[in-house]
Design an enzyme around this catalytic site. Structure first.
Site, PDB file in Angstrom:
ATOM      1  N   CYS A  43     -16.021 -32.556  26.226  1.00 38.30           N
ATOM      2  CA  CYS A  43     -15.632 -33.725  25.426  1.00 38.30           C
ATOM      3  C   CYS A  43     -16.468 -33.857  24.163  1.00 38.30           C
ATOM      4  O   CYS A  43     -15.939 -34.032  23.073  1.00 38.30           O
ATOM      5  CB  CYS A  43     -15.728 -34.994  26.276  1.00 38.30           C
ATOM      6  N   CYS A  48     -12.793 -34.077  22.959  1.00 42.22           N
ATOM      7  CA  CYS A  48     -12.422 -35.403  22.427  1.00 42.22           C
ATOM      8  C   CYS A  48     -13.142 -35.792  21.132  1.00 42.22           C
ATOM      9  O   CYS A  48     -12.508 -36.273  20.196  1.00 42.22           O
ATOM     10  CB  CYS A  48     -12.725 -36.508  23.437  1.00 42.22           C
ATOM     11  N   LYS A  51     -12.411 -33.486  18.095  1.00 38.65           N
ATOM     12  CA  LYS A  51     -10.964 -33.660  17.875  1.00 38.65           C
ATOM     13  C   LYS A  51     -10.692 -34.955  17.126  1.00 38.65           C
ATOM     14  O   LYS A  51      -9.977 -34.975  16.130  1.00 38.65           O
ATOM     15  CB  LYS A  51     -10.244 -33.619  19.229  1.00 38.65           C
ATOM     16  N   TYR A 179      -1.019 -32.090  25.404  1.00 42.19           N
ATOM     17  CA  TYR A 179      -1.952 -32.898  24.607  1.00 42.19           C
ATOM     18  C   TYR A 179      -2.575 -32.084  23.461  1.00 42.19           C
ATOM     19  O   TYR A 179      -2.569 -32.499  22.314  1.00 42.19           O
ATOM     20  CB  TYR A 179      -3.144 -33.309  25.467  1.00 42.19           C
ATOM     21  N   GLU A 183      -1.752 -32.373  19.384  1.00 40.90           N
ATOM     22  CA  GLU A 183      -2.825 -32.961  18.569  1.00 40.90           C
ATOM     23  C   GLU A 183      -3.252 -32.009  17.459  1.00 40.90           C
ATOM     24  O   GLU A 183      -3.396 -32.414  16.298  1.00 40.90           O
ATOM     25  CB  GLU A 183      -4.023 -33.333  19.452  1.00 40.90           C
ATOM     26  N   HIS A 437      -0.811 -62.994  14.223  1.00 46.75           N
ATOM     27  CA  HIS A 437       0.034 -62.606  13.107  1.00 46.75           C
ATOM     28  C   HIS A 437      -0.763 -62.450  11.822  1.00 46.75           C
ATOM     29  O   HIS A 437      -1.650 -63.260  11.563  1.00 46.75           O
ATOM     30  CB  HIS A 437       1.106 -63.690  12.895  1.00 46.75           C
ATOM     31  N   GLU A 442       1.334 -57.919  17.987  1.00 48.03           N
ATOM     32  CA  GLU A 442       2.030 -59.172  18.286  1.00 48.03           C
ATOM     33  C   GLU A 442       3.447 -58.920  18.828  1.00 48.03           C
ATOM     34  O   GLU A 442       3.996 -59.728  19.564  1.00 48.03           O
ATOM     35  CB  GLU A 442       2.088 -60.086  17.063  1.00 48.03           C
TER      36      GLU A 442
HETATM   37  P1  NDP Z   1      -1.250 -29.667  29.086  1.00 49.18           P
HETATM   38  O1  NDP Z   1      -1.167 -29.449  30.534  1.00 49.18           O
HETATM   39  O2  NDP Z   1      -1.260 -31.035  28.530  1.00 49.18           O
HETATM   40  O3  NDP Z   1      -0.046 -28.890  28.369  1.00 49.18           O
HETATM   41  C1  NDP Z   1       0.162 -27.528  28.576  1.00 49.18           C
HETATM   42  C2  NDP Z   1       1.318 -27.055  27.724  1.00 49.18           C
HETATM   43  O4  NDP Z   1       1.422 -25.651  27.857  1.00 49.18           O
HETATM   44  C3  NDP Z   1       2.660 -27.648  28.125  1.00 49.18           C
HETATM   45  O5  NDP Z   1       3.440 -27.847  26.989  1.00 49.18           O
HETATM   46  C4  NDP Z   1       3.241 -26.549  29.012  1.00 49.18           C
HETATM   47  O6  NDP Z   1       4.643 -26.510  28.997  1.00 49.18           O
HETATM   48  C5  NDP Z   1       2.715 -25.313  28.335  1.00 49.18           C
HETATM   49  N1  NDP Z   1       2.608 -24.171  29.240  1.00 49.18           N
HETATM   50  C6  NDP Z   1       1.980 -24.110  30.428  1.00 49.18           C
HETATM   51  N2  NDP Z   1       2.077 -22.884  30.960  1.00 49.18           N
HETATM   52  C7  NDP Z   1       2.794 -22.154  30.098  1.00 49.18           C
HETATM   53  C8  NDP Z   1       3.245 -20.806  30.093  1.00 49.18           C
HETATM   54  N3  NDP Z   1       2.984 -19.972  31.088  1.00 49.18           N
HETATM   55  N4  NDP Z   1       3.972 -20.385  29.035  1.00 49.18           N
HETATM   56  C9  NDP Z   1       4.252 -21.234  28.034  1.00 49.18           C
HETATM   57  N5  NDP Z   1       3.856 -22.513  27.973  1.00 49.18           N
HETATM   58  C10 NDP Z   1       3.135 -22.961  28.999  1.00 49.18           C
HETATM   59  O7  NDP Z   1      -2.537 -28.839  28.625  1.00 49.18           O
HETATM   60  P2  NDP Z   1      -3.411 -28.858  27.304  1.00 49.18           P
HETATM   61  O8  NDP Z   1      -3.979 -27.488  27.215  1.00 49.18           O
HETATM   62  O9  NDP Z   1      -2.651 -29.378  26.152  1.00 49.18           O
HETATM   63  O10 NDP Z   1      -4.541 -29.895  27.650  1.00 49.18           O
HETATM   64  C11 NDP Z   1      -5.326 -29.731  28.828  1.00 49.18           C
HETATM   65  C12 NDP Z   1      -5.776 -31.064  29.355  1.00 49.18           C
HETATM   66  O11 NDP Z   1      -6.798 -31.587  28.535  1.00 49.18           O
HETATM   67  C13 NDP Z   1      -4.705 -32.151  29.375  1.00 49.18           C
HETATM   68  O12 NDP Z   1      -3.883 -32.086  30.479  1.00 49.18           O
HETATM   69  C14 NDP Z   1      -5.537 -33.395  29.351  1.00 49.18           C
HETATM   70  O13 NDP Z   1      -5.911 -33.704  30.657  1.00 49.18           O
HETATM   71  C15 NDP Z   1      -6.758 -33.001  28.554  1.00 49.18           C
HETATM   72  N6  NDP Z   1      -6.692 -33.518  27.174  1.00 49.18           N
HETATM   73  C16 NDP Z   1      -6.594 -34.865  26.934  1.00 49.18           C
HETATM   74  C17 NDP Z   1      -6.519 -35.349  25.653  1.00 49.18           C
HETATM   75  C18 NDP Z   1      -6.394 -36.815  25.403  1.00 49.18           C
HETATM   76  O14 NDP Z   1      -6.610 -37.590  26.318  1.00 49.18           O
HETATM   77  N7  NDP Z   1      -6.015 -37.243  24.204  1.00 49.18           N
HETATM   78  C19 NDP Z   1      -6.538 -34.450  24.501  1.00 49.18           C
HETATM   79  C20 NDP Z   1      -6.626 -33.070  24.849  1.00 49.18           C
HETATM   80  C21 NDP Z   1      -6.701 -32.643  26.132  1.00 49.18           C
HETATM   81  P3  NDP Z   1       5.550 -27.403  29.989  1.00 49.18           P
HETATM   82  O15 NDP Z   1       5.419 -28.803  29.538  1.00 49.18           O
HETATM   83  O16 NDP Z   1       6.891 -26.847  29.831  1.00 49.18           O
HETATM   84  O17 NDP Z   1       4.962 -27.199  31.359  1.00 49.18           O
END
Ligand code: NDP
Length: 456
Positions: A43, A48, A51, A179, A183, A437, A442
Site C-alpha cells: 500500500c 494505494c 497510486k 481495480y 485506475e 446545499h 445532498e
Molecule cells: P482484480 O481482481 O480487481 O481484476 C483482475 C482483472 O484481470 C479482471 O478484469 C479479470 O477479468 C482479469 N483477468 C483475470 N485473469 C485473467 C486472465 N487469465 N486473462 C485475462 N484477464 C484476466 O485484480 P487487480 O489486479 O486489478 O487488483 C488486485 C486487487 O488489488 C484488487 O482485487 C483489490 O483487492 C486490490 N486493489 C484495490 C484498489 C482500491 O481499493 N482502489 C486499487 C487497486 C487494487 P474478469 O473480470 O473477466 O475476471
C-alpha cells in the site's frame, strides 16, 4: 517470563503486519517483524499511496481544461514524469521511515531480511538466524499474477514496476479491467499517454454494480482510452522502437509498455507453511478463522495473504484485532460486512453494501432510487462530466442495502455512507436528513421516487 525468544514474530511489514506488531508491543509483548523489502508494504510503497498521488497528478489535466469556463487563461501545460516519480519517491520514503520509527518507538525489533516459518513456534531468517516465538503472524500480502501466459509476456510489467519507469510510456497497453487496470488506464490517459485497455469481459470491474460498470466504461472511453473489450493479446514482440502486441481480434498494437493487471495472488510460496501444517486454499491463501487463526493454533495470518477482502484498512483491522485478542485479553473478531470501497478512476467510484443484483436476490421487494446529473462545476466548465447515484432499499424494512456513486468525491461519500449503513439506516432516515446545499452529496437525501421496483 516467556520460554520463547519472542512472544510474536510477524512476517511482513505491510499495513496488517505493522499494525499487529505495534499493538501487540503496546500490550507488553516482545515482538519482532521481518521484512525483506521496504517497510510499509504494498500500500505504501507500490500501491494505494503512490497510486493516489498519481491520480491527483492526472486530474490536473481536467482542471486545466475546466479552468477556462471560470475565467482563467491557462498557458501551455507540460507534464514531467520524472518530477512526479521523484516527488512520489520522496513521499513514500518519508512514510516508510515513519513506519519504521513507529515500530522502533513501540519497542518492536525490525529484522530487515526474509523470515520463514521453521515450525509452529520457530522462524528462520535468510542469514541463518533462528528464533523461537509463542505466535507467528503471517502478513506477507500478495503479488501480481501474470496472465495470459503468451509468448513475450516477459516484456510486460506489473503494478510493481509502473510507478518507477525510467521513461514515460507515450503508448501504453493495460491488460485487465479490475481495480488496477482501470485506475492506471485513467491515470495514464490523462498524463498524456495513448492508452489501450484490453479486458476479456465487455465491462470493467466484475462484481461491481452493473450501472457503475457501464458508466465507468463510458467515462474511460470519453477520456480517450481505447477500449478492447473481449480482446486479449496473443503475443508480444520486442522491436527496436516499440513492443508490438498481436491481439486475438487480429489487431496489432504498437506500444512502449504493457501493464499486466490481471489480479494478485497470496504470497505464501516458500514460507515453510505446508511443512508446519498450515492449511492453504487452492490459490495459496492461508485458511483462517474469524480471529485470523490458521489451522496451526500458534500461527495466525492477516491481510491479502488470507484473501478475504484484499483492502488495506481490512488488513489493518485484522492485524489490530489479532493483537488485541492474542495479547490484550480482548475477544475481537473482524466484521467484514459493509466495507466501503473506492476505485480512483476519473470518474471515481464509491460504493458500500450490496449491488442491485445482490440486493434483488435477497429481498422480496427492492426499491431502486437513482439520479444522474451534471455537477455544478460542469455548468461553467462545459465539461461532459456526470454524476450517478443509486440507493437500494429493502421495500419491506425500508433499510438501505447499498449505495453506489460515480463522480467526484465518490470515495469520500462512500466512507461516510458506510457509517450510516452500519447504523442500520433506513431510507426514511436519509429523507429526514437535511440537505447541505450546494453539494453533490445532498442528492443522496433528496431522492423521493424510486426509478423502479424489483419484485420477486
Ligand atoms: P482484480 O481482481 O480487481 O481484476 C483482475 C482483472 O484481470 C479482471 O478484469 C479479470 O477479468 C482479469 N483477468 C483475470 N485473469 C485473467 C486472465 N487469465 N486473462 C485475462 N484477464 C484476466 O485484480 P487487480 O489486479 O486489478 O487488483 C488486485 C486487487 O488489488 C484488487 O482485487 C483489490 O483487492 C486490490 N486493489 C484495490 C484498489 C482500491 O481499493 N482502489 C486499487 C487497486 C487494487 P474478469 O473480470 O473477466 O475476471
Amino acid at each position: 517470563m516467556t520460554e520463547y525468544d519472542f512472544d510474536l514474530v510477524v512476517l511482513g511489514a505491510g499495513s496488517g503486519g505493522v499494525r499487529a506488531a505495534r499493538i501487540a508491543a503496546g500490550h507488553g509483548a516482545k515482538v519482532a517483524v521481518a521484512e525483506e523489502f521496504r517497510i510499509g508494504g504494498t500500500c505504501v510503497i507500490r500501491g494505494c499511496v503512490p497510486k493516489k498521488l498519481y491520480v491527483m497528478a492526472s486530474r490536473f489535466h481536467d482542471d486545466f481544461a475546466d479552468a477556462a469556463g471560470f475565467g482563467w487563461t491557462v498557458g501551455e501545460t507540460r507534464f514531467d514524469w520524472r518530477t512526479l516519480v521523484s516527488a512520489k519517491e520522496a513521499e513514500i520514503t518519508r512514510l516508510s521511515g515513519l513506519y519504521a520509527q513507529n515500530l522502533d518507538k513501540s519497542g518492536v525489533e525490525i529484522i530487515r531480511q526474509r523470515g520463514v516459518v521453521a515450525g509452529p513456534n520457530a522462524v528462520a531468517f535468510a542469514d541463518g538466524r533462528r528464533v523461537t516465538t509463542r505466535y507467528i503472524l503471517v502478513a506477507t500480502g500478495g503479488a501480481p499474477t501474470v496472465h495470459p501466459q503468451i509468448p513475450g509476456i516477459e516484456h510486460a510489467i506489473s503494478s510493481n514496476e509502473i510507478f518507477d519507469l525510467a521513461e514515460f510510456p507515450r503508448r501504453l497497453l493495460v491488460i485487465g479491467g479490475g481495480y488496477i487496470g482501470v485506475e492506471f488506464a485513467s491515470v495514464f490517459v490523462r498524463l498524456g499517454a495513448q492508452t489501450h485497455l484490453a479486458m476479456r469481459s465487455d465491462l470493467p470491474l466484475r462484481g461491481f454494480d452493473e450501472d457503475l460498470r457501464r458508466l465507468l466504461r463510458d467515462g474511460l472511453v470519453a477520456a480517450g482510452v481505447e477500449l478492447h473489450a473481449g480482446a486479449l493479446p496473443t503475443r508480444i514482440e520486442k522491436r527496436a522502437d516499440c513492443l508490438a502486441v498481436a491481439m486475438d481480434d487480429g489487431k496489432t498494437l504498437e506500444v512502449d509498455a504493457v501493464l499486466v493487471a490481471t489480479g494478485r495472488a497470496p504470497l505464501t510460496q516458500g514460507l515453510g507453511l505446508e511443512a508446519a501444517g498450515v492449511a492453504l486454499k487452492e490459490n495459496g491463501a492461508i485458511v483462517v478463522d474469524a480471529y485470523s487463526r490458521s489451522s496451526v493454533p500458534s500461527i495466525y495470518a492477516v491481510g491479502d495473504v488470507t484473501d478475504r477482502l484484499n483492502l488495506t484498512p481490512v488488513a489493518i483491522r485484522e492485524g489490530h484485532a489479532f493483537a488485541d485478542t492474542a495479547f490484550g485479553g480482548l475477544d475481537v473478531a473482524v466484521d467484514h460486512a459493509l466495507v466501503p470501497t473506492a476505485v480512483f478512476t476519473t470518474p471515481e467510484i464509491g460504493t458500500v453494501g450490496l449491488t442491485e443484483a445482490e440486493a434483488g436476490a435477497q429481498t422480496k421487494r427492492l426499491l431502486v432510487y437513482e439520479t444522474s446529473f451534471r455537477p455544478m462545476r460542469a455548468t461553467l466548465s462545459k465539461s461532459a462530466e456526470k454524476v450517478f447515484m443509486k440507493i437500494l432499499v429493502d421495500g419491506e424494512s425500508d433499510r438501505v442495502l447499498g449505495v453506489h456513486i460515480l463522480g467526484p468525491e465518490a470515495g469520500e461519500m462512500a466512507q461516510l455512507l458506510a457509517i450510516a449503513l452500519r447504523l442500520g439506516a433506513r431510507k426514511s432516515d436519509f429523507d429526514q436528513t437535511m440537505a447541505l446545499h450546494p453539494s453533490l452529496a445532498e442528492e443522496l437525501v433528496t431522492m423521493r421516487t424510486p426509478s423502479r421496483i424489483v419484485e420477486r
